[in-house]
Scaffold this active site. Structure first.
Site, PDB file in Angstrom:
ATOM      1  N   TYR A   1       0.682  -1.105   0.025  1.00 56.49           N
ATOM      2  CA  TYR A   1      -0.020  -0.513   0.016  1.00 56.49           C
ATOM      3  C   TYR A   1       0.674   0.994  -0.366  1.00 56.49           C
ATOM      4  O   TYR A   1       1.290   2.152  -1.005  1.00 56.49           O
ATOM      5  CB  TYR A   1      -1.218  -0.173   0.897  1.00 56.49           C
TER       6      TYR A   1
ATOM      7  N   LYS B   1       1.144   3.874  -2.268  1.00 59.14           N
ATOM      8  CA  LYS B   1       0.715   5.593  -2.757  1.00 59.14           C
ATOM      9  C   LYS B   1       2.021   6.104  -2.881  1.00 59.14           C
ATOM     10  O   LYS B   1       2.093   7.581  -3.032  1.00 59.14           O
ATOM     11  CB  LYS B   1       0.496   5.803  -1.084  1.00 59.14           C
TER      12      LYS B   1
HETATM   13  P1  NAI Z   1     -13.444   1.944   0.386  1.00 65.67           P
HETATM   14  O1  NAI Z   1     -12.664   0.930   0.834  1.00 65.67           O
HETATM   15  O2  NAI Z   1     -14.256   2.375   1.501  1.00 65.67           O
HETATM   16  O3  NAI Z   1     -14.563   2.084  -0.304  1.00 65.67           O
HETATM   17  C1  NAI Z   1     -13.375   2.390  -1.864  1.00 65.67           C
HETATM   18  C2  NAI Z   1     -13.875   2.110  -2.846  1.00 65.67           C
HETATM   19  O4  NAI Z   1     -13.410   2.067  -4.426  1.00 65.67           O
HETATM   20  C3  NAI Z   1     -14.918   0.618  -2.800  1.00 65.67           C
HETATM   21  O5  NAI Z   1     -16.449   1.674  -3.269  1.00 65.67           O
HETATM   22  C4  NAI Z   1     -14.278   0.167  -3.744  1.00 65.67           C
HETATM   23  O6  NAI Z   1     -15.669  -0.556  -4.294  1.00 65.67           O
HETATM   24  C5  NAI Z   1     -14.135   0.516  -5.305  1.00 65.67           C
HETATM   25  N1  NAI Z   1     -12.524  -0.196  -6.149  1.00 65.67           N
HETATM   26  C6  NAI Z   1     -12.260  -0.889  -5.407  1.00 65.67           C
HETATM   27  N2  NAI Z   1     -10.877  -1.164  -6.435  1.00 65.67           N
HETATM   28  C7  NAI Z   1     -11.684  -0.649  -7.592  1.00 65.67           C
HETATM   29  C8  NAI Z   1     -11.377  -0.794  -8.479  1.00 65.67           C
HETATM   30  N3  NAI Z   1     -10.753  -1.919  -8.893  1.00 65.67           N
HETATM   31  N4  NAI Z   1     -12.372   0.160  -9.825  1.00 65.67           N
HETATM   32  C9  NAI Z   1     -13.320   0.581  -9.444  1.00 65.67           C
HETATM   33  N5  NAI Z   1     -13.655   0.887  -7.858  1.00 65.67           N
HETATM   34  C10 NAI Z   1     -12.838   0.203  -6.893  1.00 65.67           C
HETATM   35  O7  NAI Z   1     -11.904   3.345   0.841  1.00 65.67           O
HETATM   36  P2  NAI Z   1     -11.798   4.472   1.207  1.00 65.67           P
HETATM   37  O8  NAI Z   1     -11.549   4.940   2.954  1.00 65.67           O
HETATM   38  O9  NAI Z   1     -12.405   5.037   0.737  1.00 65.67           O
HETATM   39  O10 NAI Z   1     -10.590   4.842   0.394  1.00 65.67           O
HETATM   40  C11 NAI Z   1     -10.902   5.411  -0.530  1.00 65.67           C
HETATM   41  C12 NAI Z   1      -9.058   5.745  -1.002  1.00 65.67           C
HETATM   42  O11 NAI Z   1      -8.761   6.907   0.233  1.00 65.67           O
HETATM   43  C13 NAI Z   1      -8.855   5.172  -1.573  1.00 65.67           C
HETATM   44  O12 NAI Z   1      -7.805   5.110  -2.077  1.00 65.67           O
HETATM   45  C14 NAI Z   1      -7.638   4.511  -0.023  1.00 65.67           C
HETATM   46  O13 NAI Z   1      -6.335   4.070  -0.455  1.00 65.67           O
HETATM   47  C15 NAI Z   1      -7.522   6.132   0.608  1.00 65.67           C
HETATM   48  N6  NAI Z   1      -7.636   6.287   1.855  1.00 65.67           N
HETATM   49  C16 NAI Z   1      -8.217   5.667   2.756  1.00 65.67           C
HETATM   50  C17 NAI Z   1      -8.038   6.286   4.111  1.00 65.67           C
HETATM   51  C18 NAI Z   1      -8.532   5.613   5.037  1.00 65.67           C
HETATM   52  O14 NAI Z   1      -8.071   5.634   6.038  1.00 65.67           O
HETATM   53  N7  NAI Z   1      -9.847   5.341   4.808  1.00 65.67           N
HETATM   54  C19 NAI Z   1      -6.859   6.993   4.553  1.00 65.67           C
HETATM   55  C20 NAI Z   1      -5.664   7.171   3.478  1.00 65.67           C
HETATM   56  C21 NAI Z   1      -5.654   6.974   2.179  1.00 65.67           C
END
Ligand code: NAI
Length: 245
Positions: free
Chosen positions: A153, A157
């Site tokens: 990860y 990033k």
């Molecule tokens: P989440 O898991 O709640 O949502 C991610 C969404 O991306 C899901 O709806 C999933 O179905 C979709 N997804 C996954 N693989 C996919 C693909 N191949 N094609 C299209 N859609 C796909 O995650 P969250 O927390 O909302 O994270 C969103 C972004 O923020 C990510 O890039 C994550 O790495 C980043 N992030 C999140 C943090 C956290 O603490 N939640 C912290 C830092 C960054």
């Protein structure tokens, strides 16, 4: 309204941070294209936006797949120019390096980093032609400071940061800005998976002593997408309660 008349594509927007970003952009008048791998989630976010009086449509696509993604973007560009691209889709497959499977490495790099190339290349060509665009890539502070159990990860990033700065330089004279948001630990399904022990350790590392929420991220996205942010490019902005200061 800051984004009236703009068209925005948000990847991985069926839940979590992407969903709240979509609602916020639509709230500022953007027409939002909600992408997710899970079709029903993308549809339901688009419905939520429409129910609130906004404009939205949904599109199912695995953004880790080059061909699927370029086809999705071609189809979108037939009907609308894309003014705003938010590369938000991301996954975790955590394990200590010595236990990490090759597939855990490959899956995370494909979804988190290759998707950036897949989406940005197709959209950038059209943004260059129209001499306007806003690209925002969602990284993580883990890409800046590392995190045990997240070698895959963190690599993905950090990769987003180098990719974004390069593309920002390539597109700078064309009216297209490219910026990175690096969230800290945000309350979503992704962090719900943490054990109590991991959560306690985490709290200790956050000066503000709370997890962030998607609502802490969305206003910055709106600002960076607006005309007010036209002279900001190639930046990494942390939204992390002070962890990586
Ligand atoms: P989440 O898991 O709640 O949502 C991610 C969404 O991306 C899901 O709806 C999933 O179905 C979709 N997804 C996954 N693989 C996919 C693909 N191949 N094609 C299209 N859609 C796909 O995650 P969250 O927390 O909302 O994270 C969103 C972004 O923020 C990510 O890039 C994550 O790495 C980043 N992030 C999140 C943090 C956290 O603490 N939640 C912290 C830092 C960054």
């Amino acid at each position: 309204m800051l984004l009236k008349g703009k068209v925005a594509l948000i990847t991985g927007a069926g839940r979590g941070i992407g969903r709240v970003i979509s609602l916020a952009l639509a709230g500022e008048g953007a027409r939002v294209i909600v992408n997710d791998y899970i079709e029903e989630n993308a549809k339901s976010v688009a419905e939520e936006i429409k129910a609130a009086g906004g404009e939205a449509e949904s599109v199912q696509c695995n953004v880790a797949n080059f061909e699927e993604t370029t086809n999705m973007i071609k189809a979108i560009l037939k009907n609308n120019p894309v003014d705003i691209l938010i590369n938000n889709a991301g996954i975790t497959r955590d394990n200590l390096l010595v236990r990490m499977k090759e597939s855990d490495w490959d899956d995370v790099l494909s979804v988190n980093l290759k998707s950036m190339f897949n989406c940005t290349q197709s959209v950038a060509k059209s943004m260059m032609k129209q001499r306007y665009g806003r690209i925002i890539n969602i990284a993580s502070i883990v890409g800046l400071i590392g995190n045990e159990g997240q070698a895959n990860y963190a690599a993905s990033k950090s990769g987003i940061i180098g990719f974004s700065k390069t593309v920002a330089r390539e597109l700078a004279t064309r009216g297209v800005t490219v910026n990175v948001i690096a969230p800290g630990f945000i309350q979503t399904a992704m962090t719900d998976k943490l054990s109590d022990e991991a959560r306690e350790k985490l709290f200790a590392s956050i000066p503000m002593k709370r997890l962030g929420t998607p609502e802490d991220i969305a206003p910055l996205v709106v600002f960076l997408c607006s005309d007010k942010a036209g002279y900001i490019t190639g930046q990494v902005i942390n939204v992390d309660g002070g962890i990586a200061m």
